[in-house]
Design an enzyme around this catalytic site. Sequence first.
Site, PDB file in Angstrom:
ATOM      1  N   ASP A  64      19.092  58.612  11.380  1.00  0.00           N
ATOM      2  CA  ASP A  64      20.473  58.200  11.632  1.00  0.00           C
ATOM      3  C   ASP A  64      21.297  58.439  10.368  1.00  0.00           C
ATOM      4  O   ASP A  64      20.792  58.229   9.273  1.00  0.00           O
ATOM      5  CB  ASP A  64      20.433  56.690  11.931  1.00  0.00           C
ATOM      6  CG  ASP A  64      21.501  56.248  12.907  1.00  0.00           C
ATOM      7  OD1 ASP A  64      21.816  57.023  13.815  1.00  0.00           O
ATOM      8  OD2 ASP A  64      21.993  55.125  12.751  1.00  0.00           O
ATOM      9  N   TYR A  66      23.828  57.525   7.342  1.00  0.00           N
ATOM     10  CA  TYR A  66      24.207  56.267   6.684  1.00  0.00           C
ATOM     11  C   TYR A  66      25.476  55.733   7.364  1.00  0.00           C
ATOM     12  O   TYR A  66      26.365  56.501   7.720  1.00  0.00           O
ATOM     13  CB  TYR A  66      24.484  56.494   5.209  1.00  0.00           C
ATOM     14  CG  TYR A  66      23.288  56.941   4.406  1.00  0.00           C
ATOM     15  CD1 TYR A  66      22.134  56.161   4.334  1.00  0.00           C
ATOM     16  CD2 TYR A  66      23.314  58.140   3.697  1.00  0.00           C
ATOM     17  CE1 TYR A  66      21.037  56.568   3.590  1.00  0.00           C
ATOM     18  CE2 TYR A  66      22.223  58.553   2.941  1.00  0.00           C
ATOM     19  CZ  TYR A  66      21.086  57.765   2.895  1.00  0.00           C
ATOM     20  OH  TYR A  66      20.004  58.168   2.158  1.00  0.00           O
ATOM     21  N   PHE A  77      19.473  61.898   4.194  1.00  0.00           N
ATOM     22  CA  PHE A  77      19.113  61.220   2.936  1.00  0.00           C
ATOM     23  C   PHE A  77      20.158  61.380   1.824  1.00  0.00           C
ATOM     24  O   PHE A  77      20.093  60.703   0.804  1.00  0.00           O
ATOM     25  CB  PHE A  77      17.734  61.671   2.419  1.00  0.00           C
ATOM     26  CG  PHE A  77      16.603  61.286   3.317  1.00  0.00           C
ATOM     27  CD1 PHE A  77      16.120  59.987   3.333  1.00  0.00           C
ATOM     28  CD2 PHE A  77      16.030  62.216   4.174  1.00  0.00           C
ATOM     29  CE1 PHE A  77      15.078  59.613   4.174  1.00  0.00           C
ATOM     30  CE2 PHE A  77      14.984  61.854   5.016  1.00  0.00           C
ATOM     31  CZ  PHE A  77      14.508  60.551   5.022  1.00  0.00           C
ATOM     32  N   HIS A 187       7.420  56.752   5.882  1.00  0.00           N
ATOM     33  CA  HIS A 187       8.832  56.892   5.516  1.00  0.00           C
ATOM     34  C   HIS A 187       9.054  56.355   4.099  1.00  0.00           C
ATOM     35  O   HIS A 187       8.386  55.394   3.682  1.00  0.00           O
ATOM     36  CB  HIS A 187       9.698  56.106   6.516  1.00  0.00           C
ATOM     37  CG  HIS A 187      11.138  56.458   6.461  1.00  0.00           C
ATOM     38  ND1 HIS A 187      12.016  55.874   5.563  1.00  0.00           N
ATOM     39  CD2 HIS A 187      11.871  57.346   7.173  1.00  0.00           C
ATOM     40  CE1 HIS A 187      13.219  56.388   5.737  1.00  0.00           C
ATOM     41  NE2 HIS A 187      13.167  57.287   6.705  1.00  0.00           N
TER      42      HIS A 187
END
Length: 225
Positions: A64, A66, A77, A187
């Site tokens: 998703d 931010y 990221f 993760h």
Amino acid sequence: MAMITNDWLPAVREEFAKPYYRQLYQFVKEEYSRTVVYPPAEDIFNALHFTPLSEVKVLILGQDPYHNEHQAHGLSFSVLPDQKEIPPSLQNIYKELQDDLGCKIPNNGYLKKWADQGVLLLNTVLTVRAHQANSHQGRGWEQFTDAIIQAVNAQDRPIVYMLWGRPAQSKIPMLTNPKHLILKAPHPSPLSAYRGFFGCRHFSQANQFLKEHGIEPIDWQIEDI
């Protein structure tokens, strides 16, 4: 949405005519008109704009965007260069890079340097409501980004996938190309990084694989701003 104009267009053009994409487009358009949505509309497809399909060497799959102000800009990221706070998952990515390749931890989270070198920084969902994580899941983005992943899988040359966490690893059945390398780890979020993301050495493994196949490795060092 900024139009896709590079070599991704032939790879995903068929998606635009499908009913799910028409519904997705309408939904996203309404969301931008009614509420605050990230990233800015012109940045939705930045992962494709910055990294043409023919230049993909590595695919790093996020989930998703931010959802806080002035963070997301279309690369998984990554945050905008003037964002003072580096998100926790990216902090952990930087720690692993330091341990793996000796990279200095930079003062920013702007990863466009990676994208410019052939690292496709793709999220499975490309938009989100402000301050509402996962609010655009299940609306059709997943089908569209699956088409992107399938286009990468069809490339007849060595490519590396870095799949961190179960949602990313759920894409493995799509990855059938024997010329490609699949790297798996937990993760990098603070909740799971200590379960095996730290010490995975994905960055050095990716570069070794690229070098073995005569491909220029990635310079993973992000410079201070």
